[in-house]
Each structure stands twice: as structure tokens, then as C-alpha cells.
Design a protein around this motif. Structure first.
Motif, PDB file in Angstrom:
ATOM      1  N   THR A 119       0.896  -1.333   0.083  1.00  0.00           N
ATOM      2  CA  THR A 119       0.076  -0.160  -0.083  1.00  0.00           C
ATOM      3  C   THR A 119       0.923   1.368   0.061  1.00  0.00           C
ATOM      4  O   THR A 119       0.191   2.285  -0.070  1.00  0.00           O
ATOM      5  CB  THR A 119      -0.883  -0.031   1.124  1.00  0.00           C
ATOM      6  N   LEU A 120       2.017   1.135   0.112  1.00  0.00           N
ATOM      7  CA  LEU A 120       2.965   2.170   0.253  1.00  0.00           C
ATOM      8  C   LEU A 120       3.269   2.947  -1.255  1.00  0.00           C
ATOM      9  O   LEU A 120       3.126   2.280  -2.375  1.00  0.00           O
ATOM     10  CB  LEU A 120       4.254   1.911   0.633  1.00  0.00           C
ATOM     11  N   ALA A 121       3.104   4.294  -1.148  1.00  0.00           N
ATOM     12  CA  ALA A 121       3.487   5.068  -2.590  1.00  0.00           C
ATOM     13  C   ALA A 121       4.796   4.639  -2.954  1.00  0.00           C
ATOM     14  O   ALA A 121       5.713   4.702  -1.993  1.00  0.00           O
ATOM     15  CB  ALA A 121       2.835   6.644  -2.482  1.00  0.00           C
ATOM     16  N   LYS A 122       4.889   4.956  -4.288  1.00  0.00           N
ATOM     17  CA  LYS A 122       6.385   4.777  -4.842  1.00  0.00           C
ATOM     18  C   LYS A 122       7.324   5.812  -4.268  1.00  0.00           C
ATOM     19  O   LYS A 122       6.978   7.081  -4.185  1.00  0.00           O
ATOM     20  CB  LYS A 122       6.447   5.029  -6.444  1.00  0.00           C
ATOM     21  N   GLY A 123       8.556   5.397  -3.897  1.00  0.00           N
ATOM     22  CA  GLY A 123       9.576   6.132  -2.936  1.00  0.00           C
ATOM     23  C   GLY A 123       9.041   6.588  -1.684  1.00  0.00           C
ATOM     24  O   GLY A 123       9.974   7.384  -0.928  1.00  0.00           O
ATOM     25  N   MET A 124       8.287   6.186  -1.055  1.00  0.00           N
ATOM     26  CA  MET A 124       7.855   6.521   0.495  1.00  0.00           C
ATOM     27  C   MET A 124       8.229   5.305   1.264  1.00  0.00           C
ATOM     28  O   MET A 124       8.466   4.388   0.825  1.00  0.00           O
ATOM     29  CB  MET A 124       6.402   6.839   0.406  1.00  0.00           C
ATOM     30  N   ARG A 125       8.192   5.822   2.405  1.00  0.00           N
ATOM     31  CA  ARG A 125       8.673   4.769   3.596  1.00  0.00           C
ATOM     32  C   ARG A 125       7.561   4.944   4.699  1.00  0.00           C
ATOM     33  O   ARG A 125       6.962   5.760   4.616  1.00  0.00           O
ATOM     34  CB  ARG A 125      10.106   5.283   4.310  1.00  0.00           C
ATOM     35  N   ALA A 126       7.408   3.691   5.443  1.00  0.00           N
ATOM     36  CA  ALA A 126       6.539   3.679   6.747  1.00  0.00           C
ATOM     37  C   ALA A 126       7.489   3.668   7.918  1.00  0.00           C
ATOM     38  O   ALA A 126       8.333   2.965   7.951  1.00  0.00           O
ATOM     39  CB  ALA A 126       5.627   2.374   6.501  1.00  0.00           C
ATOM     40  N   PRO A 200      12.137   9.175   2.669  1.00  0.00           N
ATOM     41  CA  PRO A 200      12.902   8.512   3.281  1.00  0.00           C
ATOM     42  C   PRO A 200      13.951   9.500   4.364  1.00  0.00           C
ATOM     43  O   PRO A 200      14.256   9.356   5.254  1.00  0.00           O
ATOM     44  CB  PRO A 200      14.048   8.145   2.115  1.00  0.00           C
ATOM     45  N   GLU A 201      13.864  10.831   4.077  1.00  0.00           N
ATOM     46  CA  GLU A 201      14.643  11.923   4.700  1.00  0.00           C
ATOM     47  C   GLU A 201      13.877  12.054   5.753  1.00  0.00           C
ATOM     48  O   GLU A 201      14.219  12.353   6.963  1.00  0.00           O
ATOM     49  CB  GLU A 201      14.765  13.184   3.841  1.00  0.00           C
ATOM     50  N   GLN A 202      12.546  12.273   5.656  1.00  0.00           N
ATOM     51  CA  GLN A 202      11.354  12.415   6.854  1.00  0.00           C
ATOM     52  C   GLN A 202      11.677  11.537   7.646  1.00  0.00           C
ATOM     53  O   GLN A 202      11.748  11.497   9.152  1.00  0.00           O
ATOM     54  CB  GLN A 202      10.246  12.915   6.447  1.00  0.00           C
ATOM     55  N   ALA A 203      11.754  10.197   7.521  1.00  0.00           N
ATOM     56  CA  ALA A 203      11.818   8.921   8.267  1.00  0.00           C
ATOM     57  C   ALA A 203      13.077   8.965   9.156  1.00  0.00           C
ATOM     58  O   ALA A 203      13.171   8.907  10.207  1.00  0.00           O
ATOM     59  CB  ALA A 203      11.919   7.748   7.305  1.00  0.00           C
ATOM     60  N   GLN A 204      14.084   9.466   8.417  1.00  0.00           N
ATOM     61  CA  GLN A 204      15.281   9.582   9.350  1.00  0.00           C
ATOM     62  C   GLN A 204      15.433  10.772  10.167  1.00  0.00           C
ATOM     63  O   GLN A 204      15.795  10.533  11.434  1.00  0.00           O
ATOM     64  CB  GLN A 204      16.470  10.004   8.448  1.00  0.00           C
ATOM     65  N   ALA A 205      14.693  11.966  10.085  1.00  0.00           N
ATOM     66  CA  ALA A 205      14.462  13.035  11.031  1.00  0.00           C
ATOM     67  C   ALA A 205      13.566  12.460  11.989  1.00  0.00           C
ATOM     68  O   ALA A 205      13.883  12.683  13.385  1.00  0.00           O
ATOM     69  CB  ALA A 205      14.085  14.276  10.383  1.00  0.00           C
TER      70      ALA A 205
END
Length: 282
Positions: A119-126, A200-205
Motif C-alpha cells: 500500500t506504500l506509494a512509490k518512493g515513500m517509507r513507513a 526517506p529523509e523525513q523517516a530519518q529525521a
């Protein structure tokens, strides 16, 4: 030939003409219908509502004709492609309403796995955020909602130390609450974890923010997609200009001349109160 016979022939001919015209009208009306049928495509839809996690069965599906230019992407032409004899079992990863087209994006893969990754959009992370009734907006942040993710932490040292709140991610989709990802849920639920979709950048933050401060969610309106105007808020921003109280002014003691008894009257003002004291003059 008698007049009666001629009249009979005339009536018969008239009725025959009417019958021919009626047959021609029926044939003409059937041609557009046949052409319209030829321009239709079968699409598999749900017979009754299908909840997330339910395995598809033949009785749950039916085929409905759709116009060729309105066939949904990812739909199936035959129920045998989903529940056939040699077809692996398929499970719904999203709830389906009655008569809703069954799409590949709403079903598990051939291995019958209901993975969140589907269900994840392309290039996004959970990424999951530890939750409480405060972090998750009192349990009102549910799958399918959008939230802003905030971090509150202390910065600086000594006299420059202060507390700030900064925005880590905006308008992020809530994928799940604990192990629930049903977007049809409508009841508040206090959970231990909220899973959101971010870059991915927001997931790291967010991951770093959880180790240096408190991460919280801010629920958005379903129609609000605007960017936030302020990205960082400090303690100084909480006080309006001119709202700070002035420190009381300590006036110097007023000294008067010595009295005949050798005592001197001294007046001391603290804030708005003035007190008098008698001291011996030297």
C-alpha cells in the motif's frame, strides 16, 4: 368480385403493412443495443461488502459490464482469475464495498500476504511512532487521516538554553494504528504505535527526533493540504510583544536632614510601597 371481398382484401393489406413497419422498428431498435453491448467490457465486482483480511470466495464476486472507456485500471475480466481452481488464494488488503470493482491494488499477492508494503506509494517509507492518548491526538488519528509530525526538544546550554518545537513532516498519511490499517475505522483508539507514510529523509529525521525529544502528531482537516507557515516555534514566540511585565524599579533611599534629637528619617521605596525608618545620624 363483391364489394365485401374487396374490403376484406384492403383491410388485410393494411394490416400487413402495419406489421411490416412494426418489425422494421423492432429490428432498428435492436441494432444500437447490439452495438452498445459490443462496446462493453466485463469487470469483476464485489457482491457484498468484503472486509480487509478476508479471503475471496466465488460467492463474493460477480461480473458487470463497464463501458470500454470507463474500465478501472487494475480490474479483472473474470472471477476465475481470482478464485479459479488453479489460482492461489487472494485476500483483500483494503475493504471493498458492494458493487465496487475488485482491483489488484486492493488484493494480496499470489503468496496471499497482506503486506503493508503493497500500500506504500512509490518512493515513500513507513515509520512507526510510539503513541499515547496525547501523541495520537486523543486516539482520533485513524488510518487514512493526514497529520503533521512535530518534535519538541531543548537546544542550547546555560543562559542560551531554550525549548523549541519544529515540524519534521507535513500532511503525512496515517497507514496504521498498532496492527490495524483499516481505513474504514471510525472510532477513536488509543494505541501504542502510529505508523505513517513519509519520505526517506523525513523517516530519518523522525527516528533521530525520538531520541532527542518528544514527537507528537497534529491532526489535519481532510480538506487541508496547505503547507505550514511556521516551521519552528520557540518559547519567545509564546509571549506577545509588549506583554512582558516591567521589573519593579527600586528607587534609591530618600535621606532627610537630622532631627533635633539626632535621628535622621530615611524613606525606602520598594515597587509602589514606601516605608520610613529613623536612624541615628553620625
Amino acid at each position: 368480385m363483391s364489394l365485401r371481398t374487396l374490403a376484406s382484401f384492403a383491410v388485410a393489406i393494411f394490416l400487413g403493412l402495419i406489421a411490416v413497419l412494426m418489425v422494421r422498428g423492432v429490428i432498428a431498435s435492436q441494432k444500437p443495443a447490439a452495438a452498445q453491448t459490443a462496446a462493453m467490457t466485463p469487470v469483476v465486482v464485489a457482491v457484498t461488502p468484503i472486509e480487509r483480511g478476508v479471503e475471496l470466495k466465488p460467492a463474493m464476486l460477480k461480473t458487470v459490464n463497464y463501458p470500454n472507456d470507463a474500465v478501472p485500471a487494475g480490474s479483472f475480466r473474470s472471477a476465475d482469475l481470482l478464485v479459479g481452481k488453479d489460482v492461489p488464494a487472494r485476500t483483500a488488503v483494503r475493504s471493498l464495498a458492494a458493487n465496487e470493482p475488485v482491483l489488484a491494488a486492493k488484493l494480496s499477492g499470489a503468496e496471499n500476504k497482506t503486506n503493508l508494503s503493497n500500500t506504500l506509494a512509490k518512493g515513500m517509507r513507513a515509520v512507526s511512532i510510539p503513541s499515547s492518548d496525547v501523541v495520537a491526538v486523543g486516539g482520533f488519528a485513524l488510518p487514512g487521516d493526514h497529520v503533521d509530525i512535530l518534535l519538541t526538544r531543548t537546544v542550547g546550554k546555560g543562559e542560551t538554553e531554550t525549548t523549541v518545537t519544529q515540524v519534521l513532516a507535513e500532511n503525512s498519511l496515517v497507514l496504521g494504528i498498532d496492527q490495524m490499517s483499516d481505513q474504514e475505522a471510525d472510532k477513536p483508539q488509543v494505541s501504542k504505535a502510529v505508523t505513517v507514510q513519509v519520505t526517506p529523509e523525513q523517516a530519518q529525521a523522525i527516528s533521530l527526533g525520538q531520541s532527542v525529544g518528544a514527537v507528537s502528531l497534529m491532526l489535519r482537516s481532510s480538506t487541508d493540504v496547505d503547507a505550514l507557515g511556521r516551521k519552528v516555534t520557540t518559547v519567545a514566540d509564546l509571549v506577545e510583544p509588549g506583554a512582558r511585565k516591567a521589573a519593579p524599579v527600586r528607587r534609591p533611599a530618600a535621606r532627610t536632614g537630622p532631627s533635633p534629637s539626632g535621628m535622621t528619617e530615611v524613606k525606602v521605596t520598594r515597587g509602589v510601597e514606601t516605608s520610613g525608618y529613623s536612624v541615628r545620624a553620625f
